[in-house]
Design a protein around this motif. Sequence first.
Motif, PDB file in Angstrom:
ATOM      1  N   GLU A 138      -7.924  13.786  -5.748  1.00  0.00           N
ATOM      2  CA  GLU A 138      -6.648  13.343  -6.311  1.00  0.00           C
ATOM      3  C   GLU A 138      -5.552  13.379  -5.253  1.00  0.00           C
ATOM      4  OE1 GLU A 138      -5.853  15.829  -9.648  1.00  0.00           O
ATOM      5  OE2 GLU A 138      -7.257  14.778 -10.987  1.00  0.00           O
ATOM      6  N   ASP A 139      -5.561  14.414  -4.432  1.00  0.00           N
ATOM      7  CA  ASP A 139      -4.559  14.524  -3.372  1.00  0.00           C
ATOM      8  C   ASP A 139      -4.778  13.463  -2.293  1.00  0.00           C
ATOM      9  OD1 ASP A 139      -3.187  16.579  -4.551  1.00  0.00           O
ATOM     10  OD2 ASP A 139      -4.245  18.164  -3.487  1.00  0.00           O
ATOM     11  N   ASP A 142      -3.256  10.381  -3.636  1.00  0.00           N
ATOM     12  CA  ASP A 142      -1.787  10.450  -3.579  1.00  0.00           C
ATOM     13  C   ASP A 142      -1.280  10.134  -2.172  1.00  0.00           C
ATOM     14  OD1 ASP A 142      -1.656  11.088  -6.235  1.00  0.00           O
ATOM     15  OD2 ASP A 142      -1.431  13.251  -5.916  1.00  0.00           O
ATOM     16  N   VAL A 143      -1.977  10.640  -1.156  1.00  0.00           N
ATOM     17  CA  VAL A 143      -1.598  10.353   0.234  1.00  0.00           C
ATOM     18  C   VAL A 143      -1.712   8.857   0.506  1.00  0.00           C
ATOM     19  CG1 VAL A 143      -2.297  10.647   2.651  1.00  0.00           C
ATOM     20  CG2 VAL A 143      -2.170  12.639   1.142  1.00  0.00           C
ATOM     21  N   LYS A 145      -1.605   6.353  -1.642  1.00  0.00           N
ATOM     22  CA  LYS A 145      -0.583   5.613  -2.385  1.00  0.00           C
ATOM     23  C   LYS A 145       0.772   5.717  -1.697  1.00  0.00           C
ATOM     24  CE  LYS A 145      -2.775   6.127  -6.920  1.00  0.00           C
ATOM     25  NZ  LYS A 145      -2.694   6.806  -8.249  1.00  0.00           N
ATOM     26  N   GLU A 146       1.100   6.912  -1.232  1.00  0.00           N
ATOM     27  CA  GLU A 146       2.391   7.117  -0.567  1.00  0.00           C
ATOM     28  C   GLU A 146       2.457   6.322   0.733  1.00  0.00           C
ATOM     29  OE1 GLU A 146       6.003   8.173  -1.074  1.00  0.00           O
ATOM     30  OE2 GLU A 146       4.552   9.240  -2.347  1.00  0.00           O
ATOM     31  N   GLU A 167       8.167  12.080   2.388  1.00  0.00           N
ATOM     32  CA  GLU A 167       7.371  12.121   1.158  1.00  0.00           C
ATOM     33  C   GLU A 167       5.876  12.043   1.470  1.00  0.00           C
ATOM     34  OE1 GLU A 167       8.792   9.059  -1.399  1.00  0.00           O
ATOM     35  OE2 GLU A 167      10.786   9.956  -1.619  1.00  0.00           O
ATOM     36  N   LEU A 168       5.513  11.201   2.441  1.00  0.00           N
ATOM     37  CA  LEU A 168       4.112  11.123   2.858  1.00  0.00           C
ATOM     38  C   LEU A 168       3.649  12.466   3.416  1.00  0.00           C
ATOM     39  CD1 LEU A 168       1.492   9.599   3.534  1.00  0.00           C
ATOM     40  CD2 LEU A 168       2.572   8.876   5.684  1.00  0.00           C
ATOM     41  N   GLU A 170       4.799  15.391   2.697  1.00  0.00           N
ATOM     42  CA  GLU A 170       4.696  16.351   1.597  1.00  0.00           C
ATOM     43  C   GLU A 170       3.375  16.173   0.839  1.00  0.00           C
ATOM     44  OE1 GLU A 170       8.135  15.869  -0.833  1.00  0.00           O
ATOM     45  OE2 GLU A 170       9.525  16.678   0.672  1.00  0.00           O
ATOM     46  N   LYS A 171       2.995  14.910   0.613  1.00  0.00           N
ATOM     47  CA  LYS A 171       1.722  14.653  -0.070  1.00  0.00           C
ATOM     48  C   LYS A 171       0.550  15.153   0.771  1.00  0.00           C
ATOM     49  CE  LYS A 171       3.301  12.567  -3.723  1.00  0.00           C
ATOM     50  NZ  LYS A 171       3.177  13.203  -5.073  1.00  0.00           N
ATOM     51  N   ASP A 174       0.237  18.816   0.416  1.00  0.00           N
ATOM     52  CA  ASP A 174      -0.445  19.165  -0.839  1.00  0.00           C
ATOM     53  C   ASP A 174      -1.955  19.096  -0.647  1.00  0.00           C
ATOM     54  OD1 ASP A 174       1.981  19.483  -2.105  1.00  0.00           O
ATOM     55  OD2 ASP A 174       1.980  17.486  -3.015  1.00  0.00           O
ATOM     56  N   LEU A 175      -2.407  18.069   0.069  1.00  0.00           N
ATOM     57  CA  LEU A 175      -3.839  17.929   0.358  1.00  0.00           C
ATOM     58  C   LEU A 175      -4.324  19.103   1.197  1.00  0.00           C
ATOM     59  CD1 LEU A 175      -6.552  16.440   0.553  1.00  0.00           C
ATOM     60  CD2 LEU A 175      -5.574  15.067   2.417  1.00  0.00           C
TER      61      LEU A 175
END
Length: 227
Positions: A138-139, A142-143, A145-146, A167-168, A170-171, A174-175
């Motif tokens: 999922e992470d 998200d990366v 998509k960003e 923002e990229l 930050e994603k 998270d990963l």
Amino acid sequence: MKSIKLFATALTVTSFMMVSCDVKKENADNEEIIEVVEVEKDNVEVDADMNTEKIAEVEVKTRTYKMKEQEPIVYDLDANGIAGFDDWRDYTVVNYELAEIRKANYLTTAQRIKNMNYRIANLGNSIPAWLKTEEVMEDVSDVQKEYLELIEDADASENEMKENLEELSEKFDDLKEELDETVQEYVRIHESAIEEFNEEFKKGKIEAAIEEYNEEIKKMDKIVDNK
């Protein structure tokens, strides 16, 4: 991952203790090996597609958990977490590029951003099977998509580009956090298996020690399925 069968002829109470230097233990028949390695690197290796003229020297520790008949777990750590994997080069390159962009306060060229295109697009295809938990995937998504939002905004101002890069980043952090949790779960199971083995071994119960170790190690098989 497959469980490991160990033979009593080569086992000692300390034979499975983890240390921060090269360790290698084998049985008398040279049939089973468990190896833990931690070394320090002076810098990071760089692919040809990394758009940089100078590699910043950083302290990187490489940890290896190697068991015969299994793919070794090899990953690099720096002050910011997991910096790379031997079997996941796309992640390693993206991590390096984003770290360099962060150092430059997110001021970079459009070309450098485009250079990450293939690597980011391929993250989900090249990830090792042992890391494919639901949360990690999922992470990864998200990366990706960003990143797409970043490159599709061709008319973005410098400030907007900077915000999108933050923002990229930050994603990706998270990963990294989820990857760290997954790796630590493997390490925790490995340490628990060592502890269970030593408890039984100290009692002189060799067969029970081997059985306890193998039962604990089997839990590694469930990490990807359960998370």
